[in-house]
Design a protein around this motif. Structure first.
Motif, PDB file in Angstrom:
ATOM      1  N   MET A   1       0.714  -1.285  -0.062  1.00 32.48           N
ATOM      2  CA  MET A   1       0.082   0.002  -0.007  1.00 32.48           C
ATOM      3  C   MET A   1       0.778   1.130   0.049  1.00 32.48           C
ATOM      4  N   ARG A   2       0.220   2.317  -0.815  1.00 31.87           N
ATOM      5  CA  ARG A   2       1.248   3.312  -0.648  1.00 31.87           C
ATOM      6  C   ARG A   2       0.867   4.339   0.539  1.00 31.87           C
ATOM      7  N   ASN A   3       1.960   4.842   0.923  1.00 30.12           N
ATOM      8  CA  ASN A   3       1.989   5.607   2.384  1.00 30.12           C
ATOM      9  C   ASN A   3       1.117   7.061   1.651  1.00 30.12           C
ATOM     10  N   LEU A   4       0.415   7.555   2.518  1.00 33.66           N
ATOM     11  CA  LEU A   4      -0.393   8.811   2.102  1.00 33.66           C
ATOM     12  C   LEU A   4       0.395   9.885   2.121  1.00 33.66           C
ATOM     13  N   PHE A   5       1.562  10.026   2.432  1.00 36.29           N
ATOM     14  CA  PHE A   5       2.400  11.229   2.308  1.00 36.29           C
ATOM     15  C   PHE A   5       3.839  10.918   1.746  1.00 36.29           C
ATOM     16  N   ILE A   6       4.181   9.897   1.876  1.00 41.97           N
ATOM     17  CA  ILE A   6       5.755   9.415   1.290  1.00 41.97           C
ATOM     18  C   ILE A   6       5.659   8.227   0.628  1.00 41.97           C
ATOM     19  N   ILE A   7       5.980   8.569  -0.717  1.00 40.81           N
ATOM     20  CA  ILE A   7       5.924   7.342  -1.683  1.00 40.81           C
ATOM     21  C   ILE A   7       7.313   6.843  -1.895  1.00 40.81           C
ATOM     22  N   GLY A   8       7.369   5.550  -1.701  1.00 47.31           N
ATOM     23  CA  GLY A   8       8.495   4.761  -1.816  1.00 47.31           C
ATOM     24  C   GLY A   8       9.965   4.928  -0.975  1.00 47.31           C
ATOM     25  N   THR A   9       9.578   5.474   0.296  1.00 49.59           N
ATOM     26  CA  THR A   9      10.496   5.762   1.275  1.00 49.59           C
ATOM     27  C   THR A   9      10.849   4.675   2.023  1.00 49.59           C
ATOM     28  N   PHE A  10       9.992   3.630   2.108  1.00 47.73           N
ATOM     29  CA  PHE A  10      10.000   2.427   3.177  1.00 47.73           C
ATOM     30  C   PHE A  10      10.662   1.291   2.300  1.00 47.73           C
ATOM     31  N   VAL A  11      11.038   1.322   1.116  1.00 50.90           N
ATOM     32  CA  VAL A  11      11.416   0.176   0.404  1.00 50.90           C
ATOM     33  C   VAL A  11      13.127   0.202   0.533  1.00 50.90           C
ATOM     34  N   LEU A  12      13.347  -0.237   1.772  1.00 53.04           N
ATOM     35  CA  LEU A  12      14.674   0.003   2.263  1.00 53.04           C
ATOM     36  C   LEU A  12      15.351  -0.926   3.157  1.00 53.04           C
ATOM     37  N   LEU A  13      14.737  -1.784   3.470  1.00 53.30           N
ATOM     38  CA  LEU A  13      15.471  -2.802   4.646  1.00 53.30           C
ATOM     39  C   LEU A  13      15.979  -4.186   4.054  1.00 53.30           C
ATOM     40  N   SER A  14      15.253  -4.662   3.256  1.00 56.31           N
ATOM     41  CA  SER A  14      15.363  -6.024   2.946  1.00 56.31           C
ATOM     42  C   SER A  14      16.283  -6.453   1.787  1.00 56.31           C
ATOM     43  N   TYR A  15      16.949  -5.592   1.121  1.00 58.03           N
ATOM     44  CA  TYR A  15      17.766  -5.692  -0.017  1.00 58.03           C
ATOM     45  C   TYR A  15      18.609  -6.727   0.491  1.00 58.03           C
ATOM     46  N   SER A  16      19.212  -6.840   1.122  1.00 55.49           N
ATOM     47  CA  SER A  16      20.445  -7.903   1.284  1.00 55.49           C
ATOM     48  C   SER A  16      20.184  -8.930   2.402  1.00 55.49           C
ATOM     49  N   GLY A  17      18.847  -9.275   2.371  1.00 53.50           N
ATOM     50  CA  GLY A  17      18.171 -10.224   3.418  1.00 53.50           C
ATOM     51  C   GLY A  17      19.122 -10.457   4.581  1.00 53.50           C
ATOM     52  N   LEU A 375       5.563  11.764   9.895  1.00 54.48           N
ATOM     53  CA  LEU A 375       5.657  12.989  10.727  1.00 54.48           C
ATOM     54  C   LEU A 375       7.205  12.930  11.334  1.00 54.48           C
ATOM     55  N   ILE A 376       7.527  11.808  11.495  1.00 55.61           N
ATOM     56  CA  ILE A 376       9.074  11.461  12.056  1.00 55.61           C
ATOM     57  C   ILE A 376       9.900  10.687  11.206  1.00 55.61           C
ATOM     58  N   ASP A 377      11.245  10.749  11.231  1.00 54.47           N
ATOM     59  CA  ASP A 377      12.066  10.138  10.465  1.00 54.47           C
ATOM     60  C   ASP A 377      12.914   9.187  11.456  1.00 54.47           C
ATOM     61  N   GLU A 378      12.903   9.383  12.862  1.00 59.08           N
ATOM     62  CA  GLU A 378      13.495   8.638  13.553  1.00 59.08           C
ATOM     63  C   GLU A 378      13.392   6.876  13.710  1.00 59.08           C
ATOM     64  N   ASP A 379      12.069   6.756  13.273  1.00 57.16           N
ATOM     65  CA  ASP A 379      11.341   5.257  13.433  1.00 57.16           C
ATOM     66  C   ASP A 379      12.063   4.579  12.225  1.00 57.16           C
ATOM     67  N   ASP A 380      12.455   5.439  10.872  1.00 54.53           N
ATOM     68  CA  ASP A 380      12.991   4.611   9.941  1.00 54.53           C
ATOM     69  C   ASP A 380      14.438   4.270  10.353  1.00 54.53           C
ATOM     70  N   ILE A 381      14.986   5.135  11.098  1.00 58.85           N
ATOM     71  CA  ILE A 381      16.497   4.688  11.705  1.00 58.85           C
ATOM     72  C   ILE A 381      16.360   3.470  12.563  1.00 58.85           C
ATOM     73  N   SER A 382      15.283   3.520  13.564  1.00 57.01           N
ATOM     74  CA  SER A 382      15.449   2.371  14.609  1.00 57.01           C
ATOM     75  C   SER A 382      15.107   1.070  13.845  1.00 57.01           C
ATOM     76  N   ILE A 383      14.230   1.226  12.894  1.00 58.19           N
ATOM     77  CA  ILE A 383      13.713  -0.151  12.245  1.00 58.19           C
ATOM     78  C   ILE A 383      14.927  -0.432  11.398  1.00 58.19           C
ATOM     79  N   GLY A 384      15.654   0.213  10.805  1.00 60.67           N
ATOM     80  CA  GLY A 384      17.025  -0.356  10.228  1.00 60.67           C
ATOM     81  C   GLY A 384      17.955  -0.899  11.165  1.00 60.67           C
ATOM     82  N   LYS A 385      17.925  -0.183  12.252  1.00 56.23           N
ATOM     83  CA  LYS A 385      18.944  -0.852  13.353  1.00 56.23           C
ATOM     84  C   LYS A 385      18.352  -2.282  13.890  1.00 56.23           C
TER      85      LYS A 385
END
Length: 396
Positions: A1-17, A375-385
């Motif tokens: 599903m597309r995020n209402l405000f950010i398109i394509g910013t969350f396809v980031l975590l699984s590339y290297s398995g 509204l926040i970017d910190e969660d992207d970082i923590s999920i990546g960690k």
């Protein structure tokens, strides 16, 4: 599903398995793993989350932290449910391949063979759109003009003045949306002379020629399946996926009985997302939890090893075969890395999810949280960690 405000910013975590790490790197015990993940969580913006790691036989690790509801302090657990956004599309993949196994559909047949209304690319009317095109996101169907019309607020007339300006602007659009069923939405959008039909609902490339991620295209694929098998898509997936795998807590419709397990969604801590539902449920509206999704991931790993029980060997092979479209690779509604690693992510208001499968290491993971990226970017970082800590753990 597309995020209402950010398109394509969350396809980031699984590339290297889950790549093999060097000896002595990462964690070696589950206690160490828990400790590292808890430290990341406690310094993060996440209200709550759950994660599960499996091999092709069993659950290897399962953990949940934080709150499903901050106001009532309801714990986020392995049985907490929420919609999982675009990872729902991987279930369209399984349903599609099941319908192929049953002889109900064919990947390369014009979808109009199955549909009750006609869909053609207005710029390439002699080039049929096929299920393969829909499944590879190469149909030429675009989301931009009408997809946001599929979000329905539970309380469209409520006072949303407390929300930030950028959110209120979008909420005001959603308040105008009309309640339709999936078929009506698709017909209004895609049928020539439909109420919302426009050439701008399509890309400038012919079907099969270029990759363009499409939620509406995915929803259309689910409707094609429904039309071909003569059974509602929700009932079909229940019969051929949920019941065989005993995914008893997974559903396409939130019931009163299941509401107690359902996580509240947040823009950020203390700021809830208004309750909403989706007209096109198949492309982003599956409600599940890590306990159920673990059963699904185990089956997907088995399918990669040609030992799955839901589909034929040929269907599993087809589903996970990587097709290249420029720099992008796609299976049947599964994203694929250059190395052939299946993955998918999902993002919606108050929701972020990801899943990744590493066939070579016989391991797969699923993560979900009840906060969005609006509204926040910190969660992207923590999920990546958290993802990196899981990758670095010694899963031998």
């Amino acid at each position: 599903m597309r995020n209402l405000f950010i398109i394509g910013t969350f396809v980031l975590l699984s590339y290297s398995g889950f790549a093999q790490q060097e000896p002595n790197s990462g964690t070696h015990t589950l206690e160490e793993l828990n400790s590292k993940i808890r430290a990341i969580f406690e310094s993060s913006a996440l209200p709550g989350f759950a994660v599960v790691v499996v091999n092709d036989k069993e659950v290897m690790y399962q953990q949940a932290m934080g709150f499903a509801d901050l106001e009532t302090k309801k714990k986020y657990t392995a049985h907490t449910t929420q919609n999982i956004a675009s990872i729902s599309k991987t279930f369209i993949a399984v349903a599609l391949m099941k319908a192929i196994d049953q002889g109900a559909v064919d990947l390369d047949t014009d979808i109009n063979t199955y549909l009750p209304f006609k869909v053609v690319h207005p710029l390439f009317q002699k080039t049929p759109i096929t299920l393969r095109h829909l499944a590879n996101h190469t149909s030429g169907i675009d989301d931009e003009r009408t997809y946001d019309k599929c979000y329905l607020l539970d309380e469209p007339n409520a006072d949303y003045s407390h929300l930030p300006k950028r959110v209120r602007k979008y909420i005001s659009l959603l308040q105008q949306n009309e309640k339709l069923d999936n078929a009506e939405f698709l017909e209004k959008t895609l049928r020539v002379n439909g109420e919302w039909f426009s050439k701008k609902n399509f890309t400038k490339e012919a079907p099969g020629k270029a990759y363009r991620y499409s939620n509406i295209g995915a929803a259309l694929a689910a409707f094609v399946i429904e039309s071909a098998v003569g059974m509602p898509y929700e009932a079909y997936t229940k019969k051929y996926i949920f019941e065989p795998l005993q995914m008893n807590e997974s559903t396409w419709e939130l019931s009163e009985e299941g509401a107690d397990k359902f996580a509240s969604k947040y823009f950020k801590k203390g700021l809830r997302v208004p309750d909403y539902s989706l007209i096109t449920k198949a492309d982003g509206g599956l409600i599940t939890n890590t306990t159920d999704f673990a059963k699904y991931l185990i089956e997907m790993l088995k399918g990669l090893y040609q030992k799955g029980t839901l589909l034929s060997k040929s269907s599993y092979k087809e589903m996970f075969e990587r097709k290249e479209f420029g720099e992008i690779g796609s299976g049947i509604f599964w994203e694929m890395t250059e190395r052939g690693t299946p993955y998918h992510s999902g993002s919606d208001p108050g929701v972020m999810t990801y899943t990744s499968i590493n066939q070579n290491k016989n391991i797969a993971a699923f993560f979900m949280t009840n906060i969005g990226a609006e509204l926040i970017d910190e969660d992207d970082i923590s999920i990546g960690k958290i993802h990196e800590v899981l990758k670095q753990h010694n899963w031998e």
